[in-house]
Structure formats: structure tokens, C-alpha cells
Design an enzyme around this catalytic site. Structure first.
Site, PDB file in Angstrom:
ATOM      1  N   HIS A  24      13.721 -24.441  20.039  1.00 14.15           N
ATOM      2  CA  HIS A  24      13.722 -23.095  19.415  1.00 14.15           C
ATOM      3  C   HIS A  24      15.053 -22.359  19.614  1.00 14.15           C
ATOM      4  O   HIS A  24      15.272 -21.301  19.014  1.00 14.15           O
ATOM      5  CB  HIS A  24      12.594 -22.225  19.980  1.00 14.15           C
ATOM      6  CG  HIS A  24      11.220 -22.715  19.635  1.00 14.15           C
ATOM      7  ND1 HIS A  24      10.815 -22.951  18.349  1.00 14.15           N
ATOM      8  CD2 HIS A  24      10.158 -23.031  20.424  1.00 14.15           C
ATOM      9  CE1 HIS A  24       9.555 -23.393  18.345  1.00 14.15           C
ATOM     10  NE2 HIS A  24       9.148 -23.448  19.605  1.00 14.15           N
ATOM     11  N   ASP A  67       2.349 -30.905  22.274  1.00 17.30           N
ATOM     12  CA  ASP A  67       1.394 -29.806  22.071  1.00 17.30           C
ATOM     13  C   ASP A  67       0.603 -29.916  20.764  1.00 17.30           C
ATOM     14  O   ASP A  67      -0.165 -29.015  20.430  1.00 17.30           O
ATOM     15  CB  ASP A  67       2.089 -28.437  22.185  1.00 17.30           C
ATOM     16  CG  ASP A  67       3.464 -28.406  21.547  1.00 17.30           C
ATOM     17  OD1 ASP A  67       3.824 -29.372  20.846  1.00 17.30           O
ATOM     18  OD2 ASP A  67       4.181 -27.403  21.745  1.00 17.30           O
TER      19      ASP A  67
HETATM   20 ZN   LIG Z   1       5.788 -26.549  20.919  1.00 19.39          ZN
END
Ligand SMILES: [Zn+2]
Length: 307
Positions: free
Chosen positions: A125, A245
Site C-alpha cells: 500500500h 488474507d
Molecule cells: Zn491485505
């Protein structure tokens, strides 16, 4: 066939505060589990020091300076609502980047066939000039630049199977035809980007958005278009932004993979890497927030890399 595991204990001192999902236990359970494999073909290495110029290829100088000034001498410092620095973060963030450099060197020198970096904080990110979503430096982006600059490769692919879109990696390479960025992710979802029509200036980005509730067979089928794109691009090296995830038990998303699906996915990537790039793969940990799901999934991922 050998697999490098690159890790060190400095991640323990990257303190994100009480109750934060991106916590030290994540890497501890992964390392403990990999040690239990007791495989002679696992080569454990610590991240080496690296030339900071590679960090400057992925991030703006101003951003790097501001991060440098943000490491607290005590307590915690928030770069945004959920990206947190503690005094130990300086070494941990540095070692996370160093791990992918060491992994790449090991694969290029044929010390091992492929490698997995068990590190935190994650990186995908982190944008050119912005920390975000637990990520400070974009580890995988620095790795891609390192391959282009140090080893003079001209085509590097990044496959990001974390359940969140790697907006930072996309941002860094949106206009760079030497890097193919591919992401499968839950959509619409955090961080908001990753629509199928975001294709990169040079058609070098492939986003594969997945609905909440996606089942394993749907997830794996979605990789058919990804493999087609990869074959066309013909990368010389494949980097994996390995987030776990998308597991059904993960508290941060709603995709329904089981641990063993990460074995299947990794195996399919390896078959392709054998055809395309002499099996050169370096994988680095991104997300994965249910400890049991994470350690099982990494176990399957690394077992696949070892075969
Ligand atoms: Zn993630």
C-alpha cells in the site's frame, strides 16, 4: 532444490500498539511453523545491508526524508490512521526492504532456486510519496527496481495475491512498461482502487477484482486471465506480493480460500515460472491477520516453493 527464507528478529521491535492487526506475532508464528519443516533445502538468511539508492527509485526523496524524521525515540507516531511507527520501526522497515534484496541476490547467484521473505511491515500500500495501510516502504517495488537496475533486467512481473489491492505498487509502476503489476483482490474494498479498467499507461497493469464471498474455484479460475497476460509479457523474474488474507478465516476480508489453496496457487505460478523465467521467484509477506490461517497458508506456500 533449495528455497531461501529471509528473515531476522528486528520485526519484533516494530510496535504498532495494542490491538493492531498487523502485529509481531504474525511473523513469529510463520517462522516457528517454517522451522518445523526441518527441511535441509531451506536456506535461512538474514537481510543484508543495501544501497539506499534503490529505496529512492521507488519513493520520492521528500517522502523518505519525512519518514526518516518520523521514527520516534519513544512512544508511537502515526503516519496515518493505521500506519504506525515505533522506535524499532526504523530497523524493521529497513530489514523488510533488505530481505527482498538479499532474496534476489540469492536467486540470481543460484544460492537457492527461489525465496520467501518472512518480514513486516508489509509494503504494497506504500505509494511513491505516501505511507498507507500498515505499509511504510514498498518492499516489492524496491525489489523490482533492484532487478531492473542492478541486474539490468528489462521485464519483471509482480503478482499480488493479497486480498487488498496493492495501490502503492500500482502507483509506483503505472507508467513503467518494464514492470507488469498484476493484482487479484476483493473489490470494491479497501483501499478503493483496483478496478478492471485501471490498466497502466503502458497496458502494464492487470487488475482482477473479485466479489466478496468468492469461492476457491472462482479465485483459481480468475488466475487463467492472469497467466495469459504473464505469458504474453514474458517476465525474466517473478516477484510475489504474498498476502494470505484472502483466507476464509481472515478477519479483514471476505474471500473464502482455504490454506491448501495457497499451495495450488503457488504451484501454478511455479509451473509458469519454469516456462517463462527459469523458475526465478521471490515472494515477500504482505497481509494475513488470522494467525492460524496465516501460518498454515505460508506453510503450504513454502512447501510448494520447495518442490
Ligand atoms: Zn491485505
Amino acid at each position: 532444490m533449495k528455497t531461501g527464507i529471509i528473515t531476522t528478529n528486528t520485526y519484533l521491535n516494530h510496535d504498532t500498539g495494542q490491538g493492531h492487526p498487523e502485529r509481531a506475532d504474525r511473523v513469529t508464528v510463520v517462522i516457528d511453523r517454517l522451522k518445523k519443516l526441518k527441511s535441509k533445502n531451506l536456506v535461512w538468511k538474514k537481510p543484508a545491508k543495501f544501497d539506499l539508492k534503490y529505496l529512492q527509485l521507488a519513493h520520492d526523496k521528500d517522502y523518505l526524508n519525512s519518514v526518516k524524521d518520523s521514527f520516534p525515540t519513544q512512544g508511537l507516531n502515526f503516519l496515518d490512521g493505521d500506519t504506525i511507527l515505533s522506535p524499532g520501526s526504523k530497523q524493521a522497515t529497513n530489514d523488510a526492504v533488505g530481505s527482498i534484496i538479499t532474496a534476489i541476490d540469492g536467486v540470481m547467484k543460484k544460492d537457492f532456486r527461489n525465496a520467501f521473505c518472512a518480514v513486516r511491515p508489509p509494503g504494497h500500500h506504500a505509494q511513491k510519496q505516501k505511507a498507507m495501510g500498515f505499509c511504510v516502504y514498498n518492499n516489492v517495488a524496491v525489489g523490482a527496481y533492484y532487478l531492473l537496475e542492478k541486474y539490468k533486467l528489462s521485464k519483471v512481473a509482480i503478482i499480488d495475491f493479497d486480498v487488498h489491492h496493492g495501490n502503492g505498487t500500482q502507483d509506483i509502476f503505472y507508467n513503467n512498461e518494464k514492470v507488469l503489476y498484476i493484482s487479484s483482490h476483493q473489490y470494491p474494498y479497501y483501499p478503493g482502487s483496483g478496478a478492471a479498467n485501471e490498466k497502466g499507461i503502458k497496458d502494464n497493469v492487470l487488475n482482477v477484482p473479485l466479489n466478496s464471498g468468492t469461492q476457491p474455484h472462482e479465485f483459481l479460475n480468475a488466475y487463467n486471465s492472469i497467466f495469459k497476460k504473464l505469458k504474453k509479457f514474458k517476465p525474466e523474474f517473478i516477484l510475489l506480493s504474498a498476502g494470505f488474507d484472502a483466507h476464509k478465516d481472515d478477519p479483514l476480508a471476505q474471500i473464502n480460500l482455504e490454506s491448501k489453496d495457497f499451495y495450488t496457487l503457488t504451484k501454478r505460478i511455479m509451473i509458469l515460472a519454469k516456462q517463462l523465467c527459469d523458475e526465478k521467484i521471490v515472494s515477500i509477506l504482505e497481509g494475513g491477520y488470522d494467525l492460524n490461517a496465516l501460518k498454515e497458508s505460508v506453510d503450504y506456500h513454502v512447501k510448494s516453493l520447495l518442490e
